[in-house]
Motif scaffolding. Sequence first.
Motif, PDB file in Angstrom:
ATOM      1  N   ALA A   1       3.172  -7.328   5.364  1.00 30.02           N
ATOM      2  CA  ALA A   1       3.964  -6.213   4.865  1.00 30.02           C
ATOM      3  C   ALA A   1       4.996  -6.759   3.883  1.00 30.02           C
ATOM      4  O   ALA A   1       5.490  -7.882   4.044  1.00 30.02           O
ATOM      5  CB  ALA A   1       4.648  -5.501   6.022  1.00 30.02           C
ATOM      6  N   THR A   2       5.312  -5.975   2.871  1.00 30.15           N
ATOM      7  CA  THR A   2       6.346  -6.339   1.902  1.00 30.15           C
ATOM      8  C   THR A   2       7.318  -5.163   1.778  1.00 30.15           C
ATOM      9  O   THR A   2       7.019  -4.051   2.214  1.00 30.15           O
ATOM     10  CB  THR A   2       5.736  -6.663   0.520  1.00 30.15           C
ATOM     11  N   ASP A   3       8.448  -5.414   1.178  1.00 32.27           N
ATOM     12  CA  ASP A   3       9.447  -4.359   0.937  1.00 32.27           C
ATOM     13  C   ASP A   3       9.760  -3.545   2.186  1.00 32.27           C
ATOM     14  O   ASP A   3       9.789  -2.310   2.147  1.00 32.27           O
ATOM     15  CB  ASP A   3       9.005  -3.435  -0.211  1.00 32.27           C
ATOM     16  N   GLY A   4       9.951  -4.238   3.305  1.00 29.32           N
ATOM     17  CA  GLY A   4      10.305  -3.555   4.541  1.00 29.32           C
ATOM     18  C   GLY A   4       9.236  -2.604   5.047  1.00 29.32           C
ATOM     19  O   GLY A   4       9.539  -1.624   5.727  1.00 29.32           O
ATOM     20  N   GLY A   5       7.974  -2.881   4.711  1.00 32.24           N
ATOM     21  CA  GLY A   5       6.865  -2.046   5.158  1.00 32.24           C
ATOM     22  C   GLY A   5       6.419  -1.027   4.120  1.00 32.24           C
ATOM     23  O   GLY A   5       5.419  -0.332   4.323  1.00 32.24           O
ATOM     24  N   ALA A   6       7.105  -0.945   2.999  1.00 28.90           N
ATOM     25  CA  ALA A   6       6.727   0.002   1.934  1.00 28.90           C
ATOM     26  C   ALA A   6       5.581  -0.532   1.077  1.00 28.90           C
ATOM     27  O   ALA A   6       4.994   0.202   0.283  1.00 28.90           O
ATOM     28  CB  ALA A   6       7.926   0.328   1.051  1.00 28.90           C
ATOM     29  N   GLY A   7       5.259  -1.810   1.252  1.00 28.27           N
ATOM     30  CA  GLY A   7       4.180  -2.414   0.483  1.00 28.27           C
ATOM     31  C   GLY A   7       3.401  -3.392   1.334  1.00 28.27           C
ATOM     32  O   GLY A   7       3.731  -3.645   2.503  1.00 28.27           O
ATOM     33  N   ARG A   8       2.345  -3.942   0.738  1.00 26.75           N
ATOM     34  CA  ARG A   8       1.502  -4.922   1.423  1.00 26.75           C
ATOM     35  C   ARG A   8       1.018  -5.940   0.402  1.00 26.75           C
ATOM     36  O   ARG A   8       0.814  -5.618  -0.757  1.00 26.75           O
ATOM     37  CB  ARG A   8       0.257  -4.237   2.028  1.00 26.75           C
ATOM     38  N   GLU A   9       0.794  -7.143   0.877  1.00 23.56           N
ATOM     39  CA  GLU A   9       0.121  -8.178   0.100  1.00 23.56           C
ATOM     40  C   GLU A   9      -1.139  -8.526   0.873  1.00 23.56           C
ATOM     41  O   GLU A   9      -1.080  -8.840   2.062  1.00 23.56           O
ATOM     42  CB  GLU A   9       0.994  -9.418  -0.057  1.00 23.56           C
ATOM     43  N   ILE A  10      -2.280  -8.467   0.198  1.00 21.35           N
ATOM     44  CA  ILE A  10      -3.572  -8.691   0.843  1.00 21.35           C
ATOM     45  C   ILE A  10      -4.348  -9.726   0.047  1.00 21.35           C
ATOM     46  O   ILE A  10      -4.384  -9.673  -1.187  1.00 21.35           O
ATOM     47  CB  ILE A  10      -4.403  -7.375   0.908  1.00 21.35           C
ATOM     48  N   ARG A  11      -4.995 -10.643   0.762  1.00 20.93           N
ATOM     49  CA  ARG A  11      -5.922 -11.596   0.139  1.00 20.93           C
ATOM     50  C   ARG A  11      -7.259 -11.469   0.862  1.00 20.93           C
ATOM     51  O   ARG A  11      -7.302 -11.380   2.092  1.00 20.93           O
ATOM     52  CB  ARG A  11      -5.402 -13.019   0.255  1.00 20.93           C
ATOM     53  N   LEU A  12      -8.324 -11.478   0.072  1.00 23.10           N
ATOM     54  CA  LEU A  12      -9.670 -11.334   0.624  1.00 23.10           C
ATOM     55  C   LEU A  12     -10.456 -12.629   0.501  1.00 23.10           C
ATOM     56  O   LEU A  12     -10.199 -13.445  -0.387  1.00 23.10           O
ATOM     57  CB  LEU A  12     -10.436 -10.231  -0.114  1.00 23.10           C
ATOM     58  N   ARG A  13     -11.440 -12.755   1.365  1.00 23.09           N
ATOM     59  CA  ARG A  13     -12.413 -13.835   1.266  1.00 23.09           C
ATOM     60  C   ARG A  13     -13.035 -13.746  -0.126  1.00 23.09           C
ATOM     61  O   ARG A  13     -13.316 -12.660  -0.604  1.00 23.09           O
ATOM     62  CB  ARG A  13     -13.490 -13.628   2.339  1.00 23.09           C
ATOM     63  N   GLY A  14     -13.194 -14.830  -0.799  1.00 23.64           N
ATOM     64  CA  GLY A  14     -13.729 -14.817  -2.157  1.00 23.64           C
ATOM     65  C   GLY A  14     -12.647 -14.835  -3.220  1.00 23.64           C
ATOM     66  O   GLY A  14     -12.940 -14.931  -4.404  1.00 23.64           O
ATOM     67  N   GLY A  15     -11.365 -14.701  -2.810  1.00 27.74           N
ATOM     68  CA  GLY A  15     -10.273 -14.864  -3.767  1.00 27.74           C
ATOM     69  C   GLY A  15      -9.592 -13.599  -4.249  1.00 27.74           C
ATOM     70  O   GLY A  15      -8.654 -13.679  -5.032  1.00 27.74           O
TER      71      GLY A  15
END
Length: 157
Positions: A56-70
């Motif tokens: 979670a980012t920005d106190g839960g207002a956002g997200r950072e996601i990384r996937l298999r494969g880049g």
Amino acid sequence: MARRLRPVDLDFIGVAPVRMVFARNISAPPEQVFRALAEDVSGWAEWFSAVTFARATDGGAGREIRLRGGGRFAETVLVAKAPEVYAYRVDATNAPGARALAEEWRLVPHGTGTQVRWSFAADGTALFRFALVLGRAGLKRAFRDAVTSLDRRLSTS
């Protein structure tokens, strides 16, 4: 991140050039599923095999996601209405050809469990849209496997 995407709202999910909806019934109740989706963002990497990192980012207002494969995604949460719906849009990604992306997880009570319905909406170059349509079966399988894994995880917690 390679590029910023067009900001879209929740309405985009119903009008995007590429829309895919998948549903599956699981035994976990909607409240538990919602918590796993919206409140335990880092836990996504434990039940969604395509996800290698989530926070979670920005106190839960956002997200950072990384996937298999880049694949990498910076997202804004559009709706977090417990226990019914969790939706977000992608603000920036390294996915070539993407112009706009949004996803919605709708949770509907089904007996003592939940019908989990995932809507994936996208716009991009013609090649990007074509690749998504070709990849529909893979997205369906990834959803099925992820929700099944989430259900197993929730039944042991």
